[in-house]
Design a protein around this motif. Sequence first.
Motif, short mmCIF file in Angstrom:
data_model
loop_
_atom_site.label_atom_id
_atom_site.label_comp_id
_atom_site.label_asym_id
_atom_site.label_seq_id
_atom_site.Cartn_x
_atom_site.Cartn_y
_atom_site.Cartn_z
N GLN A 1 0.61 16.05 -4.18
CA GLN A 1 -0.37 16.00 -5.26
C GLN A 1 -1.23 14.76 -5.19
O GLN A 1 -2.46 14.82 -5.35
N VAL A 2 -0.59 13.61 -4.95
CA VAL A 2 -1.33 12.36 -4.85
C VAL A 2 -2.35 12.45 -3.72
O VAL A 2 -3.51 12.08 -3.87
N LYS A 3 -1.91 12.98 -2.61
CA LYS A 3 -2.78 13.12 -1.45
C LYS A 3 -4.00 13.97 -1.81
O LYS A 3 -5.13 13.59 -1.51
N HIS A 4 -3.75 15.05 -2.45
CA HIS A 4 -4.84 15.95 -2.83
C HIS A 4 -5.82 15.25 -3.77
O HIS A 4 -7.04 15.29 -3.57
N VAL A 5 -5.28 14.58 -4.77
CA VAL A 5 -6.13 13.90 -5.76
C VAL A 5 -6.95 12.78 -5.13
O VAL A 5 -8.17 12.72 -5.32
N VAL A 6 -6.32 11.92 -4.36
CA VAL A 6 -7.06 10.81 -3.77
C VAL A 6 -8.12 11.33 -2.80
O VAL A 6 -9.24 10.83 -2.77
N ASP A 7 -7.78 12.38 -2.08
CA ASP A 7 -8.75 12.95 -1.13
C ASP A 7 -9.99 13.52 -1.82
O ASP A 7 -11.06 13.59 -1.22
N LEU A 8 -9.83 13.89 -3.07
CA LEU A 8 -11.00 14.39 -3.81
C LEU A 8 -12.05 13.30 -3.98
O LEU A 8 -13.23 13.58 -4.15
N PHE A 9 -11.60 12.04 -3.93
CA PHE A 9 -12.52 10.93 -4.17
C PHE A 9 -12.86 10.15 -2.91
O PHE A 9 -14.01 9.76 -2.72
N LEU A 10 -11.88 9.93 -2.07
CA LEU A 10 -12.11 9.10 -0.88
C LEU A 10 -12.41 9.92 0.36
O LEU A 10 -11.70 9.84 1.35
N ASN A 11 -13.47 10.69 0.31
CA ASN A 11 -13.83 11.44 1.51
C ASN A 11 -15.34 11.61 1.64
O ASN A 11 -15.98 12.16 0.86
N ALA B 1 0.84 -1.20 0.00
CA ALA B 1 0.00 0.00 0.00
C ALA B 1 0.87 1.25 0.00
O ALA B 1 0.43 2.34 -0.35
#
Lengths: 106, 106
Positions: A96-106, A6
Motif C-alpha cells: 500500500q505504501v509503495k502504491h501511495v508514494v508512487d502516485l506522487f513521486l513519479n 529511510a
Amino acid sequence: MISSDAMRGYNDALVLAILQQGDSYGYKIGKEIRKRTHDQYMIRETTLYAAFNRLSKNGYIDAYPGDVTNGKPRTYYRITPRGRAFLAVKAEEWHQVKHVVDLFLN
Amino acid sequence: MISSDAMRGYNDALVLAILQQGDSYGYKIGKEIRKRTHDQYMIRETTLYAAFNRLSKNGYIDAYPGDVTNGKPRTYYRITPRGRAFLAVKAEEWHQVKHVVDLFLN
DNA sequence: CCTGATTACTTCACCTGTTGGAGTAATACT
DNA sequence: AGTATTACTCCAACAGGTGAAGTAATCAGG
C-alpha cells in the motif's frame, strides 16, 4: 548507500523475511542484507540488535544459543508463527505504501 | 488506511510533489492527498503542518498570505528551487528503498 | 599461559518525525 | 451577538534509528 532511517519501520520486516528462510544470527543477517542488496543497504549494528530486541519482546522471534567457531558464541533466532503473521501484515502494508508514494513521486 | 508513520520520511516529499504542480495551502493539500490516494492515505493535520514548518525552515518552500473566501485567511506555499532539488533527491532515494525492500518482501 | 585478533554483541544518550488532544484565530452567515 | 466554518497552532509523549564506546568469549601464535 541508503540509511536505515529511510528504511524505518521496514527493518524488522527485512529481518523476519530472512529468518523465514532459515534460522540465523546477527552478523550473518547483517551480511546477508548487504549481499542481497549489492551493497545498496547496510543495516547498522545498533539498528539490527534493536530490531532483535523488539521482535523478541513481541514474540515474533525466539532466541537460542548457537555453536561457536571462533569468537563469542552466537545467538540464533527463529521466526515464530506470530512473526510470520506480522510479516504478512507488514508486506501488505508495504504494498500500500509503495502504491501511495508512487502516485506522487513519479 | 495507511498511517503517516508508515510514510515517515516521505510526507515531506509528497507535499513538495503536490506543490510542484502549483501553489497550495494546508487544507487543500490534505484533501488532495486523500483524493489522489482514493482514501488510502489521509495525512494528519499535525503531521502536515509539522512538514510545512520543516520545509520552510530548510528553505524548500516559501509561505505567503492568500485570499479568503470564508474563515481564517489561508497561508499559501510555493516550492523553491532548493525544494525541487530536494524532491529530486528524495525521489531517487525512494526508488532505491523500493528496490531494496522489494528484494525481501515479495 | 599470556597477548592480540576475531566475532558478536550491548549500552547509552541523543535526534527526528508522527501522534492525539486541545486550543486559537479570522471571517461569514443568520 | 452568536454560531458555523475554515485554517491552522501548540504541546508533551513516543518509537525507531544513530554514533561512539565498551564488553564478552573464543582461538591462534609465540
